[in-house]
Motif scaffolding. Sequence first.
Motif, mmCIF file in Angstrom:
data_model
loop_
_atom_site.group_PDB
_atom_site.id
_atom_site.type_symbol
_atom_site.label_atom_id
_atom_site.label_comp_id
_atom_site.label_asym_id
_atom_site.label_seq_id
_atom_site.Cartn_x
_atom_site.Cartn_y
_atom_site.Cartn_z
ATOM 1 N N GLY A 113 0.807 -1.208 0.000
ATOM 2 C CA GLY A 113 0.000 0.000 0.000
ATOM 3 C C GLY A 113 0.842 1.261 0.000
ATOM 4 N N PRO A 114 0.322 2.360 -0.569
ATOM 5 C CA PRO A 114 1.045 3.631 -0.602
ATOM 6 C C PRO A 114 1.422 4.116 0.792
ATOM 7 N N GLY A 115 2.571 4.773 0.876
ATOM 8 C CA GLY A 115 2.994 5.400 2.118
ATOM 9 C C GLY A 115 3.657 4.489 3.134
ATOM 10 N N MET A 116 3.906 3.239 2.769
ATOM 11 C CA MET A 116 4.491 2.307 3.743
ATOM 12 C C MET A 116 5.995 2.480 3.898
ATOM 13 N N MET A 117 6.650 3.112 2.935
ATOM 14 C CA MET A 117 8.100 3.299 3.004
ATOM 15 C C MET A 117 8.428 4.690 3.513
ATOM 16 N N ARG A 118 9.183 4.744 4.594
ATOM 17 C CA ARG A 118 9.586 6.037 5.133
ATOM 18 C C ARG A 118 11.092 6.148 5.328
ATOM 19 N N SER A 119 11.797 5.016 5.225
ATOM 20 C CA SER A 119 13.246 5.024 5.408
ATOM 21 C C SER A 119 13.835 3.806 4.708
ATOM 22 N N ILE A 120 15.151 3.777 4.602
ATOM 23 C CA ILE A 120 15.826 2.613 4.022
ATOM 24 C C ILE A 120 15.578 1.379 4.887
ATOM 25 N N ALA A 121 15.480 1.564 6.200
ATOM 26 C CA ALA A 121 15.218 0.435 7.091
ATOM 27 C C ALA A 121 13.870 -0.223 6.774
ATOM 28 N N ASP A 122 12.879 0.583 6.359
ATOM 29 C CA ASP A 122 11.583 0.030 5.977
ATOM 30 C C ASP A 122 11.690 -0.802 4.702
ATOM 31 N N PHE A 123 12.609 -0.416 3.816
ATOM 32 C CA PHE A 123 12.737 -1.075 2.516
ATOM 33 C C PHE A 123 13.556 -2.368 2.587
ATOM 34 N N ARG A 124 14.528 -2.419 3.479
ATOM 35 C CA ARG A 124 15.445 -3.568 3.518
ATOM 36 C C ARG A 124 14.743 -4.929 3.578
ATOM 37 N N PRO A 125 13.678 -5.109 4.367
ATOM 38 C CA PRO A 125 13.040 -6.432 4.423
ATOM 39 C C PRO A 125 12.463 -6.897 3.092
ATOM 40 N N PHE A 126 12.250 -5.978 2.157
ATOM 41 C CA PHE A 126 11.683 -6.324 0.856
ATOM 42 C C PHE A 126 12.764 -6.598 -0.191
ATOM 43 N N ILE A 127 14.026 -6.444 0.172
ATOM 44 C CA ILE A 127 15.125 -6.670 -0.765
ATOM 45 C C ILE A 127 15.620 -8.102 -0.613
ATOM 46 N N PHE A 128 15.879 -8.764 -1.721
ATOM 47 C CA PHE A 128 16.403 -10.125 -1.683
ATOM 48 C C PHE A 128 17.680 -10.126 -0.830
ATOM 49 N N PRO A 129 17.811 -11.059 0.118
ATOM 50 C CA PRO A 129 18.917 -11.003 1.084
ATOM 51 C C PRO A 129 20.306 -10.810 0.484
ATOM 52 N N ASP A 130 20.608 -11.489 -0.625
ATOM 53 C CA ASP A 130 21.939 -11.360 -1.226
ATOM 54 C C ASP A 130 22.196 -9.983 -1.823
ATOM 55 N N ASP A 131 21.126 -9.195 -2.027
ATOM 56 C CA ASP A 131 21.262 -7.909 -2.721
ATOM 57 C C ASP A 131 21.115 -6.698 -1.807
#
Length: 206
Positions: A38-56
């Motif tokens: 949903g819109p507005g869920m990302m507010r920092s890089i820490a919020d985004f990290r769980p959605f990034i493939f672990p190796d990347d």
Amino acid sequence: MLLLISHLKNLKAGLWDYNIDLDILECDATWHDLLGIGPGMMRSIADFRPFIFPDDVDRATAIDPESVNAMIELDEQYHVDFRVVRSDGQVRWWRSVASLIVDSHHHRRAIGCVTDTTDLHRGDLDPAPAAPPPPERVVPDIASRLSGREIECLRWVSIGKTAWETSRIVEISQRTVEFHLSNAARKLEAKNKVHAAVIAVRAGII
């Protein structure tokens, strides 16, 4: 090279704006849609990290202050390919391109676009290259400033193509592509070609 980018005609660009100094991440609705959240869920890089493939994770989020400062000083663009894990569990490839700037508050910011390039990595390619289709809604004032060729070149910048790659796609010289991009940046009062592409995406031109 041309075969590898032929599928790009259907790509959507999601916009993001990251304040490096304050660690504030702002992403538009298309960006969130590409990630399946949903819109507005990302507010920092820490919020985004769980959605990034672990190796990347490191490749997609590493910030070296010296490199950032050098890129700003040299007006260099940033780009990276990495995988994300959507909310539905799908692993998708993203390409992210950005312009690094210093804003009016003297904060360092990265302003860019992401596109889903999974089909590139799977080899699911169309037979011939074509620019992404124009959007349905366009901001007339901004659109009227740009020529058709300038818009076409900005579309390819928004998905990470260099001036040389764009020249091969649209069958004009690299110098002519650079000329169009320079004119577009000037007309949009952008700091460089990626910044101009971001403005164009935000306005609904590409």
